[in-house]
Motif scaffolding. Structure first.
Motif, PDB file in Angstrom:
ATOM      1  N   ALA A  95       1.001  -1.332   0.112  1.00  0.00           N
ATOM      2  CA  ALA A  95      -0.047  -0.089  -0.048  1.00  0.00           C
ATOM      3  C   ALA A  95       0.849   1.270  -0.021  1.00  0.00           C
ATOM      4  N   ALA A  96       0.774   2.032  -0.732  1.00  0.00           N
ATOM      5  CA  ALA A  96       1.543   3.081  -1.238  1.00  0.00           C
ATOM      6  C   ALA A  96       1.104   4.491  -0.261  1.00  0.00           C
ATOM      7  N   VAL A 117      -0.211  -3.883  -5.700  1.00  0.00           N
ATOM      8  CA  VAL A 117      -0.200  -2.510  -5.380  1.00  0.00           C
ATOM      9  C   VAL A 117      -1.659  -1.852  -5.353  1.00  0.00           C
ATOM     10  N   MET A 118      -1.707  -1.230  -4.055  1.00  0.00           N
ATOM     11  CA  MET A 118      -2.888  -0.262  -3.971  1.00  0.00           C
ATOM     12  C   MET A 118      -2.399   1.087  -3.836  1.00  0.00           C
ATOM     13  N   VAL A 119      -2.519   2.253  -4.378  1.00  0.00           N
ATOM     14  CA  VAL A 119      -2.280   3.536  -4.278  1.00  0.00           C
ATOM     15  C   VAL A 119      -3.451   4.500  -3.773  1.00  0.00           C
ATOM     16  N   GLU A 120      -2.877   5.547  -3.158  1.00  0.00           N
ATOM     17  CA  GLU A 120      -3.991   6.529  -2.832  1.00  0.00           C
ATOM     18  C   GLU A 120      -4.264   7.355  -4.113  1.00  0.00           C
ATOM     19  N   ASN A 147      -7.410   4.201  -4.553  1.00  0.00           N
ATOM     20  CA  ASN A 147      -8.296   4.105  -3.295  1.00  0.00           C
ATOM     21  C   ASN A 147      -8.750   5.611  -3.542  1.00  0.00           C
ATOM     22  N   TYR A 148      -9.937   5.732  -3.187  1.00  0.00           N
ATOM     23  CA  TYR A 148     -10.848   6.974  -3.105  1.00  0.00           C
ATOM     24  C   TYR A 148     -11.477   6.824  -1.864  1.00  0.00           C
ATOM     25  N   SER A 340     -11.848   1.800  -8.263  1.00  0.00           N
ATOM     26  CA  SER A 340     -10.818   1.188  -7.969  1.00  0.00           C
ATOM     27  C   SER A 340      -9.798   0.739  -8.968  1.00  0.00           C
ATOM     28  N   SER A 341     -10.521   0.328 -10.076  1.00  0.00           N
ATOM     29  CA  SER A 341      -9.810  -0.318 -11.092  1.00  0.00           C
ATOM     30  C   SER A 341      -8.822   0.355 -12.175  1.00  0.00           C
TER      31      SER A 341
END
Length: 368
Positions: A95-96, A117-120, A147-148, A340-341
């Motif tokens: 997670a970034a 990976v998940m980013v903001e 991620n929002y 999120s895609s």
């Protein structure tokens, strides 16, 4: 970057996820950076036991110490670099929580190793970075999710449901407003403020920080349809606080049968994230996370209104990291333009890039 773990190990993790073995085991997530203060959410999420923070990569020792003390996280699992974190802890995902500019280098480090990976938000600082991220994700078959905050709002999904069910008729216009008084005025941490108002590290100011919300929501609402054209104006109304970036942005999206106005601002007197969807027979007002109003037109200017107070969505659709786990463990399969895609957020980046170009040139930008 050298491979931190054998290919067989990576393949075994994937086989376990697909087969369902280890389905209930916590998802081991590493944290890349701590300067983005949304990082508090992953520490709070981990308390439920569904995810495990495998380690932290943060070069700022003082910043790392603040978080390890606040959340009683073991200091021996804090590393100076992402390479050290990966080679020492073999996380399943990252997670970034650093700068937006860092997103590309994080995916470059993780993708060849099969680490998701998940980013903001937003996905990247530019379309150039976004294309490189997408190429790596597809080549190495990893998930790169964005991620929002509004993704987890029950009002967001209730509004989309009403549109799908034609409650207000065909959509013709949408107004989306996001923002607050500005990073300096709301008192964000100095490590966060330093790069939020940096045109390189953040890719811009309010246009990037809050314009991405509207682009993301519209892309989902329009089922992945790209705008025909984008027009934008930007202003700098707080030069003393945001000397190098815009703090006000107005973005107009033109579609074949609809239009949208995105108000992204660091100058609202009251923080807000709201959306108005206007169809031919009525309107939906998603006022905040839980409050939604439906108006059905009656006569010239009359209407019948129904108010909704919504509960949080069910797990895992109420938490980004539980959702991340569900996707990686094959418990949920995202749609092609889910919020999120990667597909959705590539269009978001195209819209933001066009908006920056329009604001700079004063021209309407037609998307090719």
């Amino acid at each position: 970057m050298k491979r931190a773990r054998p290919f067989v190990f990576s393949g075994l993790v994937l086989m376990m996820a697909v087969s369902g073995f280890g389905q209930d085991a916590p998802l081991r997530i590493g944290i890349a950076g701590l300067s983005h203060t949304h990082v508090h959410q992953i520490f709070n999420s981990a308390k439920a036991g569904e995810i495990e923070i495998a380690g932290i990569a943060e070069a700022n020792a003082d910043l790392a110490r603040r978080y390890t003390e606040q959340y009683e996280f073991p200091e021996e699992k804090v590393y100076t670099t992402l390479d050290e974190l990966i080679s020492s802890q073999n996380p399943e995902a990252i997670a970034a929580f650093g700068t937006i500019y860092d997103h590309l280098s994080i995916v470059e480090a993780c993708a060849p190793l099969g680490i998701h990976v998940m980013v903001e938000k937003p996905l990247a600082v530019s379309m150039e970075h976004a294309r490189k991220i997408a190429t790596l994700a597809r080549r190495h078959r990893i998930q790169v999710l964005t991620n929002y905050e509004t993704t987890w709002y029950p009002t967001t999904h209730k509004a989309f449901e009403m549109v799908r069910e034609s409650v207000v008729g065909p959509v013709r216009k949408v107004v989306i407003r996001d923002g607050h008084r500005g990073p300096a005025k709301i008192g964000v941490d100095p490590e966060f403020l330093e790069w939020l108002i940096d045109p390189v590290q953040n890719g811009g100011g309010a246009l990037m920080d809050f314009g991405c919300y509207g682009a993301n929501l519209m892309t989902r609402l329009m089922d992945g349809e790209r705008p025909v054209a984008v027009t934008a104006i930007t202003q700098q109304l707080q030069p003393e606080n945001n000397p190098e970036v815009e703090d006000e942005a107005l973005i107009l999206l033109e579609y074949e049968s609809a239009n949208a106005v995105i108000h992204a601002s660091w100058n609202w007197p009251i923080g807000r994230k709201d959306m108005e969807i206007y169809g031919l027979q009525g309107a939906v007002y998603a006022d905040n996370r839980t409050q939604l109003r439906l108006r059905i037109a009656k006569g010239y200017d009359g209407f019948e209104e129904k108010e909704f107070e919504l509960e949080d969505r069910e797990t895992p659709f109420n938490d980004p990291f539980l959702y991340f786990k569900a996707v990686l463990r094959k418990a949920h399969s995202p749609g092609p333009y889910d919020l999120s895609s990667l597909d959705n957020n590539m269009i978001v980046m195209e819209i933001l890039e066009a908006a920056k170009q329009s604001a700079k040139t004063g021209k309407r930008i037609v998307l090719q």
